[in-house]
Design a protein around this motif. Sequence first.
Motif, short mmCIF file in Angstrom:
data_model
loop_
_atom_site.label_atom_id
_atom_site.label_comp_id
_atom_site.label_asym_id
_atom_site.label_seq_id
_atom_site.Cartn_x
_atom_site.Cartn_y
_atom_site.Cartn_z
N GLN A 250 94.30 57.83 -26.22
CA GLN A 250 94.01 58.81 -25.36
C GLN A 250 94.72 58.33 -23.95
O GLN A 250 95.21 59.23 -23.04
CB GLN A 250 92.48 59.12 -25.05
N ASN B 241 82.42 44.56 -26.50
CA ASN B 241 82.83 44.69 -27.67
C ASN B 241 82.53 43.52 -28.81
O ASN B 241 83.24 42.64 -28.98
CB ASN B 241 84.30 44.59 -27.82
N PRO C 90 83.45 51.13 -36.21
CA PRO C 90 83.33 51.63 -35.17
C PRO C 90 84.08 51.03 -33.99
O PRO C 90 84.79 51.69 -33.26
CB PRO C 90 81.78 51.73 -34.89
N ALA C 91 84.07 49.61 -33.91
CA ALA C 91 84.65 49.00 -32.77
C ALA C 91 86.35 49.06 -32.66
O ALA C 91 86.87 49.45 -31.83
CB ALA C 91 84.24 47.48 -32.83
N TRP C 92 86.60 49.01 -34.07
CA TRP C 92 88.28 49.32 -34.05
C TRP C 92 88.79 50.88 -34.00
O TRP C 92 89.42 51.19 -33.16
CB TRP C 92 88.69 48.69 -35.52
N GLU C 93 87.91 51.58 -34.64
CA GLU C 93 88.14 52.96 -34.54
C GLU C 93 88.06 53.53 -33.03
O GLU C 93 88.94 54.60 -32.53
CB GLU C 93 87.39 53.82 -35.28
N ASP C 94 87.11 53.03 -32.40
CA ASP C 94 86.86 53.61 -30.71
C ASP C 94 87.95 53.00 -29.96
O ASP C 94 88.57 53.67 -29.33
CB ASP C 94 85.71 52.88 -30.27
N PHE C 95 88.40 51.81 -30.28
CA PHE C 95 89.71 51.03 -29.48
C PHE C 95 91.00 51.80 -29.83
O PHE C 95 91.56 52.48 -28.92
CB PHE C 95 89.79 49.57 -30.02
N ARG D 56 91.23 55.17 -30.70
CA ARG D 56 91.01 56.46 -30.20
C ARG D 56 91.13 56.41 -28.77
O ARG D 56 91.78 57.11 -28.14
CB ARG D 56 89.65 57.16 -30.77
N ALA D 57 90.71 55.40 -28.03
CA ALA D 57 90.71 55.39 -26.54
C ALA D 57 92.11 55.06 -26.10
O ALA D 57 92.57 55.35 -25.16
CB ALA D 57 89.74 54.16 -26.01
#
Length: 303
Positions: free
Chosen positions: A208, A300, A197-202, A204-205
Motif C-alpha cells: 500500500q 513486531n 500475520p506479522a509477515w502478511e501485514d508487512f 500488505r502495508a
Amino acid sequence: MATTAHRRRPELAAFLRSRRARVQPADVGMPPGLRRRTPGLRREEVAQLSGVGVTWYTWLEQGRPINASAQVLDAVARTLMLDPPEREHLYRLAEVPFAPIPEGLSRSVGAEVQGIIDALDPLMAVVYTSRYDVLATNTAYRDLFLVPETVRIGVPNVLWTLFTISQEACPVVHLQRELPVMVATLRSSYGRHVGEPAWEDFIRALSQASPYFARLWASGAVAQPGPRVKTFRHEAVGELRMTSQSLSIDGMPEARIVVYTPEDERTRERVALLREHRQRLWPVAEEEATEIIREWNTRNPAL
C-alpha cells in the motif's frame, strides 16, 4: 539418496526411543500407572498425546520407510518436549524440510554479536532478519544510512526505507537494479512464513505504501541471498562500490550479518576517510537509532 535414507532411519528410531525414555508421565499430565517395565512414556501414550495412530508411530520409531508431515512431526516434538536443536534434528532424520518456529526466532542480538560488528569498523556491518528488519548496526553502517529521512520514516527495515525514502536522500545508487533482487530474496524467505500475520501485514502495508513494491511482489520472482557489488553515495566522500557478504549466526536461523567490503582502492580510501573524520551528513544521536530499532521489534514480535 536411498542409501542416505537407509542410514537415517535407524538413527531416527534410536533418537525417538531415547527422547521417549526421558519424558515421564507426570511431565505431560498423565498418572504414573503401574507395571512400567521401561522408563518414560509408552509408544501408545506418545501416539495418543500426539494425535496419531499407534501403528503409525510404532512404525516411525521402528525406522520403517513411512512418510511424515511437518504437522505430525511438530506434534511428536511437543509430546517428547524437544528443544529447538532436537526438533531440527528430528526433521533432518525424518527427511522433512525444516522450518524454525517463528515464536522462537530472536528479535535482538547479544553483546557478542554486537561486538563482532563493532570490531569490523570501518567496514559497514548490519544484522538483518530474513525480512530485512534491522537488529543491530555498527557506526560505519550508520555513517552511511542513518540520515534524517530514515529517522523520520521510523521503521528500521531496509526494504521499507528504500521503497519509501526520496530519491535525493537515498544512499543506494541503481535502485531500479537493486530493489528487484531484494524483493525476490524476500520472497524466498516468505515461503517459510506464508499465512503468518506479522509477515502478511508487512507485505500488505508495504504494498500500500509503495506501488512499485506491489508490482515487484506480484511478479513472483525468487532469489537466494548472495554476494553482490553495490554502489552507495555519501555527500562527504562521493560514491562507494562495496561487495556485500552474508554470514550466518549460531542460534539465529533467520538472521544474518551483512558486511560491506570495498570493491576497489578508491572506495577503500573513501571508507577510511569516513572513519577518520567520523562525519555524518546530519548529526543524529546514536540513542535515537537504538530506540527506533527497539520500538520496531516491540511492535513486531514475530518475523
